[in-house]
Scaffold this motif. Sequence first.
Motif, PDB file in Angstrom:
ATOM      1  N   PHE A  24       0.833  -1.196   0.000  1.00  0.00           N
ATOM      2  CA  PHE A  24       0.000   0.000   0.000  1.00  0.00           C
ATOM      3  C   PHE A  24       0.872   1.251   0.000  1.00  0.00           C
ATOM      4  O   PHE A  24       1.962   1.270   0.573  1.00  0.00           O
ATOM      5  N   SER A  25       0.352   2.293  -0.622  1.00  0.00           N
ATOM      6  CA  SER A  25       0.985   3.603  -0.504  1.00  0.00           C
ATOM      7  C   SER A  25       0.830   4.104   0.923  1.00  0.00           C
ATOM      8  O   SER A  25      -0.039   3.631   1.669  1.00  0.00           O
ATOM      9  N   PRO A  26       1.646   5.069   1.354  1.00  0.00           N
ATOM     10  CA  PRO A  26       1.547   5.556   2.742  1.00  0.00           C
ATOM     11  C   PRO A  26       0.152   6.040   3.124  1.00  0.00           C
ATOM     12  O   PRO A  26      -0.278   5.856   4.263  1.00  0.00           O
ATOM     13  N   ASN A  27      -0.586   6.651   2.188  1.00  0.00           N
ATOM     14  CA  ASN A  27      -1.940   7.115   2.520  1.00  0.00           C
ATOM     15  C   ASN A  27      -3.001   6.046   2.310  1.00  0.00           C
ATOM     16  O   ASN A  27      -4.191   6.290   2.561  1.00  0.00           O
ATOM     17  N   GLY A  28      -2.604   4.861   1.830  1.00  0.00           N
ATOM     18  CA  GLY A  28      -3.527   3.753   1.660  1.00  0.00           C
ATOM     19  C   GLY A  28      -4.367   3.793   0.404  1.00  0.00           C
ATOM     20  O   GLY A  28      -5.141   2.855   0.146  1.00  0.00           O
ATOM     21  N   ASN A  29      -4.247   4.833  -0.419  1.00  0.00           N
ATOM     22  CA  ASN A  29      -5.087   4.939  -1.612  1.00  0.00           C
ATOM     23  C   ASN A  29      -4.666   3.979  -2.717  1.00  0.00           C
ATOM     24  O   ASN A  29      -5.506   3.468  -3.461  1.00  0.00           O
ATOM     25  N   LEU A  30      -3.365   3.749  -2.852  1.00  0.00           N
ATOM     26  CA  LEU A  30      -2.854   2.858  -3.892  1.00  0.00           C
ATOM     27  C   LEU A  30      -2.532   1.497  -3.293  1.00  0.00           C
ATOM     28  O   LEU A  30      -1.913   1.404  -2.226  1.00  0.00           O
ATOM     29  N   LYS A  31      -2.935   0.464  -4.009  1.00  0.00           N
ATOM     30  CA  LYS A  31      -2.679  -0.899  -3.570  1.00  0.00           C
ATOM     31  C   LYS A  31      -2.141  -1.693  -4.751  1.00  0.00           C
ATOM     32  O   LYS A  31      -2.782  -1.790  -5.798  1.00  0.00           O
ATOM     33  N   ALA A  32      -0.946  -2.258  -4.594  1.00  0.00           N
ATOM     34  CA  ALA A  32      -0.349  -3.135  -5.607  1.00  0.00           C
ATOM     35  C   ALA A  32      -0.320  -4.551  -5.061  1.00  0.00           C
ATOM     36  O   ALA A  32       0.085  -4.771  -3.911  1.00  0.00           O
ATOM     37  N   HIS A 103       8.650   9.762   0.274  1.00  0.00           N
ATOM     38  CA  HIS A 103       7.842   8.998   1.228  1.00  0.00           C
ATOM     39  C   HIS A 103       7.249   7.794   0.520  1.00  0.00           C
ATOM     40  O   HIS A 103       6.454   7.944  -0.418  1.00  0.00           O
ATOM     41  N   TYR A 104       7.637   6.602   0.937  1.00  0.00           N
ATOM     42  CA  TYR A 104       7.126   5.405   0.270  1.00  0.00           C
ATOM     43  C   TYR A 104       7.211   4.195   1.188  1.00  0.00           C
ATOM     44  O   TYR A 104       7.952   4.170   2.176  1.00  0.00           O
ATOM     45  N   ARG A 126       8.269   0.118  -5.041  1.00  0.00           N
ATOM     46  CA  ARG A 126       7.981   1.215  -4.120  1.00  0.00           C
ATOM     47  C   ARG A 126       6.566   1.721  -4.376  1.00  0.00           C
ATOM     48  O   ARG A 126       6.158   1.878  -5.536  1.00  0.00           O
ATOM     49  N   ALA A 127       5.855   1.959  -3.306  1.00  0.00           N
ATOM     50  CA  ALA A 127       4.515   2.535  -3.396  1.00  0.00           C
ATOM     51  C   ALA A 127       4.534   3.922  -2.771  1.00  0.00           C
ATOM     52  O   ALA A 127       4.711   4.067  -1.556  1.00  0.00           O
ATOM     53  N   TYR A 128       4.411   4.937  -3.591  1.00  0.00           N
ATOM     54  CA  TYR A 128       4.290   6.327  -3.158  1.00  0.00           C
ATOM     55  C   TYR A 128       2.812   6.711  -3.175  1.00  0.00           C
ATOM     56  O   TYR A 128       1.986   6.043  -3.815  1.00  0.00           O
ATOM     57  N   ASN A 129       2.474   7.795  -2.538  1.00  0.00           N
ATOM     58  CA  ASN A 129       1.114   8.309  -2.663  1.00  0.00           C
ATOM     59  C   ASN A 129       0.806   8.702  -4.101  1.00  0.00           C
ATOM     60  O   ASN A 129      -0.352   8.721  -4.509  1.00  0.00           O
ATOM     61  N   GLU A 130       1.859   9.014  -4.862  1.00  0.00           N
ATOM     62  CA  GLU A 130       1.687   9.506  -6.232  1.00  0.00           C
ATOM     63  C   GLU A 130       1.715   8.395  -7.278  1.00  0.00           C
ATOM     64  O   GLU A 130       1.338   8.625  -8.425  1.00  0.00           O
TER      65      GLU A 130
END
Length: 642
Positions: A24-32, A103-104, A126-130
């Motif tokens: 997950f991205s730090p804000n949880g919006n992205l999930k791989a 941040h990742y 790496r999962a970033y918020n972006e």
Amino acid sequence: MKLERIILSVAIFLCISAKGQTLFSPNGNLKAEFALALQDDDNILCYSVRYKNEQVILNSSLGIDYWKTPDTFKISGIREISRTSKDTVWIPLYGERNQIRDHYNAMEIAMEDSLNPRRSVHLQVRAYNEGIAFRYFIPEHPDGGEYLHITSEKTQFTMPEGTKAWFTPLAQATYQLLPLSNWPTECERPLTMELPDKLFVCLTEAQMVNYSRTLFSLDPNKKNTVTCSMYGCVDEITPFNTPWRVIMVAEKPGDLLQHDDLILNLNPASKLKDADWIKPGKVMREMTISTAGAMQLVDFAVKRHLQYIHFDAGWYGFEYSSESNATQVSPKLDFRRQGGLDLPQVINYARSKGIGVFLYVNQRELAKQLDELLPLYQSWGISGLKFGFVQVGSHRWTTWLHEAVEKCAKYHLMVDIHDDYRPTGFSRTFPNLMTQEGILGNEAMPDASHNCVLPYTRFVAGPADYTICYYRQKSIHPNARRVIQTTSAHQLALSVVYYSPLEWLYWYDKPTDSHDEPELEFFDRVPTVWDDTRVLAGEIGKYIVVARRSGNTWFMGCITGNDGRKLNVPLDFLDPDKTYVAHIFSDGGVEIKTATKVKVSRYLVNRKTTIEMSLKDSGGEADFFVSATPDDMRNIKNYKDE
């Protein structure tokens, strides 16, 4: 047969166990999500990406095709999965903002070789918020480094049905919005796509320094699937990292540009211990390649607050001739130039006025005698080089180009790379790489709608040398071969909308074209690097509004496409405790007596003000906002008081 059954059973077991491997991205919006799957009797690693539970990348395969002497790697299973996180802030030497957050959350998947359990290939994610980024890492074999021959990538991006892509076949070409079918050829990076659920995705690459350039093509065997298309093979020795493959995700197209620092974050920190000699600024080209013309341009640069002048192709002779030699000014200048250039005299005069000098050198000369040219140019006292007609794409020339930039740093030379080179964040590691072309800019005089595609596509990769023009208009040059297709205010605004630490202005212009038009104050004042950047609004191909801050002064640029429009732009980015003077440069009409027809207005504004823009076809508006003085408060009207 018994062995095959054992391998198959292991693969099925690992596929089940790997399905739970999510990042997950730090804000949880992205999930791989990652899993092993069996395909044609081989194990492959697959992945998918969701944003707020909306599918962004459907189940897609990962992998690279390569061989190591004497065997080919085949996945038997996942050996190990490790996880880390990072949240730091770093200070760039220059940029679109004065600090960048890195941040990742990260995950590394080590895959085992069925033919040799001591070998492995790692997928680093790496999962970033972006966005999501991943690359392949081939570690060194326990017995020592091995030869790699990478021939292609299996990396896929399967998109939701109905996705459309902003397609361009070349680094210097126009764009068209196409479905994911029947592309005429490969597509350049970055590739920005519009998803049917109103999300925006940008596919690109980062840290492409020692590899083969990778474009995008459509998989003929899988619907709605974009694949990586390598220019050619890569020959290396382990340990070795491939470039990062990047999937940026945004709810608004402007957020792709707002978050372009992601590309820099995927590159190593600066390797330069001493960087005081790197100075961003504005540049103007010397058109005549003559002493008289250069002296005149230096004086113009001082007057118009430029920092550099530039000698383009021709100063050492015809650049395509093997007889030309970039160690000296040629007595036989390019046949298009006037001649009579005393370069040492010009450099000394420019330096006495605080103006630096850039020189253009074709790659054929750089490749032939780079190690001789660089110390020579340092002794001449020039500030930097523009690399011309570079070869890009192959592993060989990609590596050569980045090594050349590194060598330039040794001699305190800044670099602008022209032609098809597109950035992947190397300027973080060697910030003397200031800018690059890789764009259909004002050399070709594109239309305004093209200019409104670029911020959401090409500029996501990094800065671009668009070569902004100003006076090349029919009203001023009726017989000009190339004519600006936009209004003058549009061209002014480009200097804010488009980011380039070295900004070439007045590209086809000469000092004699200028009649001190009042709107030139904007070009005089606008910087090329920033403390903060805000992408305020926009639609791909239609318009964009960008605000950038330098110190206490805000600059705002707005451009529209071929069609005019009315916009209301809130100034809520301003300091809430201040009143500002808004200097507004917009397209006027016959009431403006200058040839450029730019209207200059000044008003008092604050954070609660909304600027109403009425943009002409192919037009724009350029504004800057400075803190109001007591005299300003007494003598300048409030916005909309008239």
